[in-house]
Design a protein around this motif. Structure first.
Motif: not given
Length: 569
Positions: A22, A25, A32-33, A44-45, A140, A142
């Protein structure tokens, strides 16, 4: 969140703790999820709020609500991309129940939010049950910087490459591999249709947003082993994997269908933009980078002429290489003729319709080739237009026309100029020179109407400038171009030349007779003199005069000659 774990040992059997994953990422600017479809929950993270923004987070905790955040038309949703991954056959780790997926889309503003739209890349692994139903998605998310979607390739210690250089390098690598392994790959050139119209309607910034959205949609469809790079401002090059048999065209159409499915969303709202494409299979249909680029541009051009938003595949039967080489050679011939004074004028008489007395002569540009062959305007102008030489040809014709007026004080001449040359500084200088010498009262400037006039207001001002310098102004080839009678009235031209294609067949064609008569009636009502081109016989000439045509030009009156014959009537 779980506490950080440490590795007791290193080596191939060591396991990287989830918290460390995590953090990695998060360091990449992503979150991340895990989305489980049984309860529709998205877990979710901790980095999710940094990526999505605090106001979006309440809507991102369930798959259904999150999907509603995605701007329609901006790209495949997570769910759609996951289902589409079943067709791609990219299996991580050999597990038949999982697939890789990747998509790009725009997240809209939450209700009452002050945030901006956010473009994101969403990628990961989909898990399916035995019946092919989607069970879980691990991935993930972004942020993307929309204004700079195209990445420029860098070589270690080298200068940055332009995107076309990068694209050329990718093709070189694929060609080398194809020759080595006796394989093939596909190349597609994708272009935004009618970009100039988009710029005019929405402005350059919105048009740039459209290009960005299209790039992101194309990129979201890339499978393993496929590449995307910018070819030019509004064109993209796609390198696709080898397809069995002739399966390349359907794969290419998949990209077009995805891009063209819905209008791109921009800051100005939805924009009705499409892309067309030209493709080929290499090295079968292109053995070098330059050959591949040339064939792809030709096929893209054919696709746009056929129907907007379509794909055209290369066919050797339609290869324009020979035609292009001939055009290049003739363009070189034109440049040499200009440099070596091998440009001359022929003079075709134009007579008063009622008396048949010669009123003036039209100057027709001629080029004598290296082999002594004479080339007329029908041969010169298309190539000159294509290679940007029209301005030079128009300038030389004006120089020669002014020289002819100086040599013959009784002569009255008309000389052609294209809309693209009429604001050229050198050409305008020649007109001013003629006015100072007292020649402009015997000069008629014919503006070629068969090409578009880009700025009607600027043309109106230039015509007024010409008339202010003592010239008369004619609109040439009227009827086959773009000028309406409404614009014609506002331009205040003195003379209208009706294109000969309507005149030559007028007595055999009821449609042409009706069209010519309407033109003559309207011109008469506007007080504009008229010239009928390509008058071949007395029957046609008499009918035109009866309908009110002012002047006649063509075989009936006389063919072009090396010098003006007879003075002004």
């Amino acid at each position: 969140m779980p506490k950080h774990e440490t590795l007791a040992e290193s080596g191939p059997d060591a396991v990287l703790p989830p918290a460390s994953v995590a953090e990695a990422v998060r360091a990449l600017g992503a979150a991340s999820y895990r989305w489980t479809l049984s309860d529709d929950l998205v877990r979710w993270s901790a980095a999710a709020e940094e990526v999505l923004g605090r106001e979006r987070m309440p809507l991102a905790l369930r798959g259904r609500n999150y999907a509603e955040l995605i701007e329609p038309g901006s790209g495949n949703s997570r769910h759609d991309a996951a289902l589409a991954s079943m067709q791609l056959g990219i299996v991580p780790g050999g597990d038949g129940s999982t697939r890789f997926f990747e998509t790009v889309y725009c997240l809209a503003l939450p209700p009452g939010s002050g945030q901006r739209r956010l473009w994101v890349e969403d990628r990961g692994v989909c898990h399916f049950d035995a019946e092919g139903g989607l069970v879980r998605v691990d991935g993930f998310l972004r942020r993307l910087a929309v204004g700079r979607p195209v990445r420029i390739g860098l070589s270690r210690g080298a200068e940055p490459k332009t995107d076309r250089q990068r694209l050329a390098g990718l093709i070189e690598e694929r060609l080398s591999l194809a020759y080595r392994e006796d394989s093939e790959f596909g190349f597609v050139l994708v272009g935004v249709d009618h970009l100039g119209d988009l710029n005019d309607a929405y402005g350059f910034l919105v048009a740039d947003e459209v290009i960005d959205v299209i790039w992101l949609r194309l990129r979201a469809q890339l499978a393993e082993g496929e590449e995307l790079a910018r070819f030019s401002g509004s064109k993209f090059g796609l390198l696709l994997r080898a397809q069995p048999g002739e399966g390349f065209a359907p794969a290419a159409r998949r990209f077009l269908a995805t891009v063209n499915a819905t209008p791109p969303r921009t800051s100005a709202g939805a924009v009705a933009a499409t892309v067309s494409a030209g493709g080929l299979i290499a090295p079968r249909q292109g053995r070098t980078v330059s050959e591949i680029f040339a064939h792809a541009q030709d096929t893209l051009h054919r696709a746009r002429r056929s129907a907007r938003g379509t794909l055209e595949m290369y066919s050797p039967a339609l290869d324009r290489a020979a035609e292009r080489h001939a055009n290049v050679r003739f363009a070189d011939e034109i440049v040499d003729a200009l440099d070596e004074d091998r440009v001359s004028l022929a003079f075709q008489p134009i007579a008063c319709g009622q008396t048949r007395a010669i009123a003036f002569h039209e100057c027709l540009a001629r080029i004598t080739g290296r082999d002594g062959r004479m080339h007329d305007g029908a041969t010169i102008i298309p190539t000159a237009d294509r290679f940007g030489l029209t301005r030079l040809v128009d300038g030389r014709a004006m120089e020669l026309a002014l020289a002819a007026l100086r040599a013959d004080p009784a002569a009255r001449l008309s000389v052609n100029v294209s809309p693209g040359s009429i604001n050229d500084a050198a050409w305008l200088g020649l007109v001013e020179e003629g006015a100072r010498a007292g020649l402009s009262s015997r000069l008629i400037v014919e503006i070629t109407e068969s090409t578009t006039i880009p700025d009607m207001e600027a043309m109106r001002a230039r015509i007024a400038w010409l008339r202010g310098h003592g010239c008369k102004v004619a609109m040439d080839d009227f009827g086959v171009g773009y000028t309406s009678f409404r614009n014609l009235r506002s331009l205040h031209v003195d003379m209208l030349k009706i294109d000969g294609s309507f005149i030559a067949t007028m007595m055999q064609s009821e449609d042409d007779r009706s069209f010519v008569r309407v033109l003559l009636d309207l011109a008469g009502q506007l007080g504009i003199e008229t010239v009928a081109e390509w008058v071949l016989d007395e029957e046609t000439g008499s009918q035109l005069v009866e309908w009110g045509c002012t002047y006649l030009q063509g075989e009936l009156i006389g063919l072009p000659a090396d010098s003006p014959s007879g003075g002004a009537g």
